[in-house]
Design a protein around this motif. Sequence first.
Motif, PDB file in Angstrom:
ATOM      1  N   PRO A  89       0.805  -1.214   0.000  1.00 34.19           N
ATOM      2  CA  PRO A  89       0.000   0.000   0.000  1.00 34.19           C
ATOM      3  C   PRO A  89       0.844   1.272   0.000  1.00 34.19           C
ATOM      4  O   PRO A  89       1.915   1.298   0.578  1.00 34.19           O
ATOM      5  CB  PRO A  89      -0.772  -0.107   1.318  1.00 34.19           C
ATOM      6  N   ARG A  90       0.316   2.274  -0.643  1.00 35.48           N
ATOM      7  CA  ARG A  90       0.895   3.623  -0.664  1.00 35.48           C
ATOM      8  C   ARG A  90       2.410   3.653  -0.782  1.00 35.48           C
ATOM      9  O   ARG A  90       3.092   4.339  -0.024  1.00 35.48           O
ATOM     10  CB  ARG A  90       0.437   4.420   0.546  1.00 35.48           C
ATOM     11  N   GLY A  91       2.941   2.896  -1.727  1.00 36.03           N
ATOM     12  CA  GLY A  91       4.361   2.963  -2.033  1.00 36.03           C
ATOM     13  C   GLY A  91       5.276   2.199  -1.116  1.00 36.03           C
ATOM     14  O   GLY A  91       6.485   2.261  -1.273  1.00 36.03           O
ATOM     15  N   ALA A  92       4.743   1.473  -0.148  1.00 34.10           N
ATOM     16  CA  ALA A  92       5.581   0.737   0.792  1.00 34.10           C
ATOM     17  C   ALA A  92       6.591  -0.118   0.025  1.00 34.10           C
ATOM     18  O   ALA A  92       6.238  -0.820  -0.908  1.00 34.10           O
ATOM     19  CB  ALA A  92       4.715  -0.136   1.695  1.00 34.10           C
ATOM     20  N   GLY A  93       7.852  -0.009   0.396  1.00 30.62           N
ATOM     21  CA  GLY A  93       8.897  -0.796  -0.240  1.00 30.62           C
ATOM     22  C   GLY A  93       9.185  -0.412  -1.678  1.00 30.62           C
ATOM     23  O   GLY A  93       9.754  -1.185  -2.424  1.00 30.62           O
ATOM     24  N   GLY A  94       8.778   0.783  -2.091  1.00 33.85           N
ATOM     25  CA  GLY A  94       9.040   1.238  -3.455  1.00 33.85           C
ATOM     26  C   GLY A  94       8.158   0.570  -4.493  1.00 33.85           C
ATOM     27  O   GLY A  94       8.520   0.480  -5.658  1.00 33.85           O
ATOM     28  N   THR A  95       6.975   0.099  -4.081  1.00 38.67           N
ATOM     29  CA  THR A  95       6.095  -0.635  -4.981  1.00 38.67           C
ATOM     30  C   THR A  95       5.215   0.254  -5.843  1.00 38.67           C
ATOM     31  O   THR A  95       4.683  -0.200  -6.853  1.00 38.67           O
ATOM     32  CB  THR A  95       5.197  -1.596  -4.185  1.00 38.67           C
ATOM     33  N   SER A  96       5.011   1.492  -5.442  1.00 38.28           N
ATOM     34  CA  SER A  96       4.226   2.440  -6.240  1.00 38.28           C
ATOM     35  C   SER A  96       4.723   3.839  -5.925  1.00 38.28           C
ATOM     36  O   SER A  96       5.508   4.040  -4.995  1.00 38.28           O
ATOM     37  CB  SER A  96       2.726   2.306  -5.949  1.00 38.28           C
ATOM     38  N   HIS A  97       4.229   4.790  -6.712  1.00 42.35           N
ATOM     39  CA  HIS A  97       4.694   6.167  -6.528  1.00 42.35           C
ATOM     40  C   HIS A  97       3.591   7.125  -6.946  1.00 42.35           C
ATOM     41  O   HIS A  97       2.832   6.838  -7.873  1.00 42.35           O
ATOM     42  CB  HIS A  97       5.947   6.406  -7.370  1.00 42.35           C
ATOM     43  N   ARG A  98       3.519   8.259  -6.274  1.00 44.12           N
ATOM     44  CA  ARG A  98       2.566   9.306  -6.629  1.00 44.12           C
ATOM     45  C   ARG A  98       3.346  10.475  -7.223  1.00 44.12           C
ATOM     46  O   ARG A  98       4.374  10.885  -6.686  1.00 44.12           O
ATOM     47  CB  ARG A  98       1.796   9.770  -5.393  1.00 44.12           C
ATOM     48  N   ILE A  99       2.842  10.994  -8.340  1.00 46.02           N
ATOM     49  CA  ILE A  99       3.447  12.151  -8.999  1.00 46.02           C
ATOM     50  C   ILE A  99       2.435  13.284  -8.899  1.00 46.02           C
ATOM     51  O   ILE A  99       1.270  13.124  -9.280  1.00 46.02           O
ATOM     52  CB  ILE A  99       3.752  11.873 -10.487  1.00 46.02           C
ATOM     53  N   VAL A 100       2.874  14.435  -8.387  1.00 49.42           N
ATOM     54  CA  VAL A 100       1.960  15.558  -8.167  1.00 49.42           C
ATOM     55  C   VAL A 100       2.772  16.844  -8.088  1.00 49.42           C
ATOM     56  O   VAL A 100       3.923  16.827  -7.654  1.00 49.42           O
ATOM     57  CB  VAL A 100       1.126  15.334  -6.880  1.00 49.42           C
ATOM     58  N   ASN A 101       2.194  17.938  -8.517  1.00 52.52           N
ATOM     59  CA  ASN A 101       2.850  19.221  -8.294  1.00 52.52           C
ATOM     60  C   ASN A 101       2.688  19.593  -6.838  1.00 52.52           C
ATOM     61  O   ASN A 101       1.638  19.361  -6.246  1.00 52.52           O
ATOM     62  CB  ASN A 101       2.251  20.314  -9.184  1.00 52.52           C
ATOM     63  N   GLY A 102       3.714  20.166  -6.274  1.00 51.19           N
ATOM     64  CA  GLY A 102       3.608  20.598  -4.880  1.00 51.19           C
ATOM     65  C   GLY A 102       4.289  19.634  -3.934  1.00 51.19           C
ATOM     66  O   GLY A 102       5.461  19.326  -4.087  1.00 51.19           O
ATOM     67  N   ALA A 103       3.518  19.125  -2.986  1.00 53.64           N
ATOM     68  CA  ALA A 103       4.060  18.312  -1.900  1.00 53.64           C
ATOM     69  C   ALA A 103       4.833  17.100  -2.415  1.00 53.64           C
ATOM     70  O   ALA A 103       4.446  16.470  -3.387  1.00 53.64           O
ATOM     71  CB  ALA A 103       2.927  17.835  -0.998  1.00 53.64           C
ATOM     72  N   THR A 104       5.937  16.816  -1.760  1.00 55.60           N
ATOM     73  CA  THR A 104       6.693  15.612  -2.052  1.00 55.60           C
ATOM     74  C   THR A 104       6.916  14.878  -0.742  1.00 55.60           C
ATOM     75  O   THR A 104       6.731  15.430   0.337  1.00 55.60           O
ATOM     76  CB  THR A 104       8.054  15.928  -2.711  1.00 55.60           C
ATOM     77  N   GLY A 105       7.283  13.654  -0.840  1.00 56.15           N
ATOM     78  CA  GLY A 105       7.521  12.855   0.349  1.00 56.15           C
ATOM     79  C   GLY A 105       8.209  11.571  -0.040  1.00 56.15           C
ATOM     80  O   GLY A 105       8.720  11.427  -1.155  1.00 56.15           O
ATOM     81  N   GLU A 106       8.157  10.596   0.853  1.00 57.25           N
ATOM     82  CA  GLU A 106       8.863   9.343   0.646  1.00 57.25           C
ATOM     83  C   GLU A 106       8.433   8.633  -0.637  1.00 57.25           C
ATOM     84  O   GLU A 106       9.249   8.081  -1.347  1.00 57.25           O
ATOM     85  CB  GLU A 106       8.652   8.419   1.840  1.00 57.25           C
TER      86      GLU A 106
END
Length: 166
Positions: A89-106
């Motif tokens: 879920p939600r990118g755990a272990g580098g399994t997915s990623h979110r691309i968005v303008n603005g906020a960045t995170g892990e």
Amino acid sequence: MISTIAAVALPLLGTASPVAHRTVEMDGKNYDLTLVAPTTITAGVPVPVGGHGYNPGQGIFVALCAIPATVSPSDPGTFTSRPSPCLGPRGAGGTSHRIVNGATGEHTSPYGPDGSFRVTLTLQPKIADGVECDVDVRCAVVTRADFTATDDRRLDLYVPVRFARK
């Protein structure tokens, strides 16, 4: 809308990789979306995924997902169901990623020029309990609208994948 899958060299990833493409209209503007990813994945080995032409005003998820039974990855006219389930879920272990303008995170990065992105995903065939790529479902590296527009299918793109046998 146009969709093609072809092997081409893209500077984005520096190698010949399959490409999914479609043109969509959003906010009165046409966006020529391109997703590039390899079609053979080795479980646990990092995979480069890139794209360009996305609307930087709308966030996307990049993930490995089951292809819905009613979807033909090369025909956007069939993109009526959200790609799901997805490895997470939600990118755990580098399994997915979110691309968005603005906020960045892990597990979140900003768009680059011209709505571009480049991420590295570490994937495995078991994407959910009782759901395994190449066994139970067809899978693809996909882009889809993030949680701010979950039901918007215009940003869906699929590069079908298979896992290398060990």
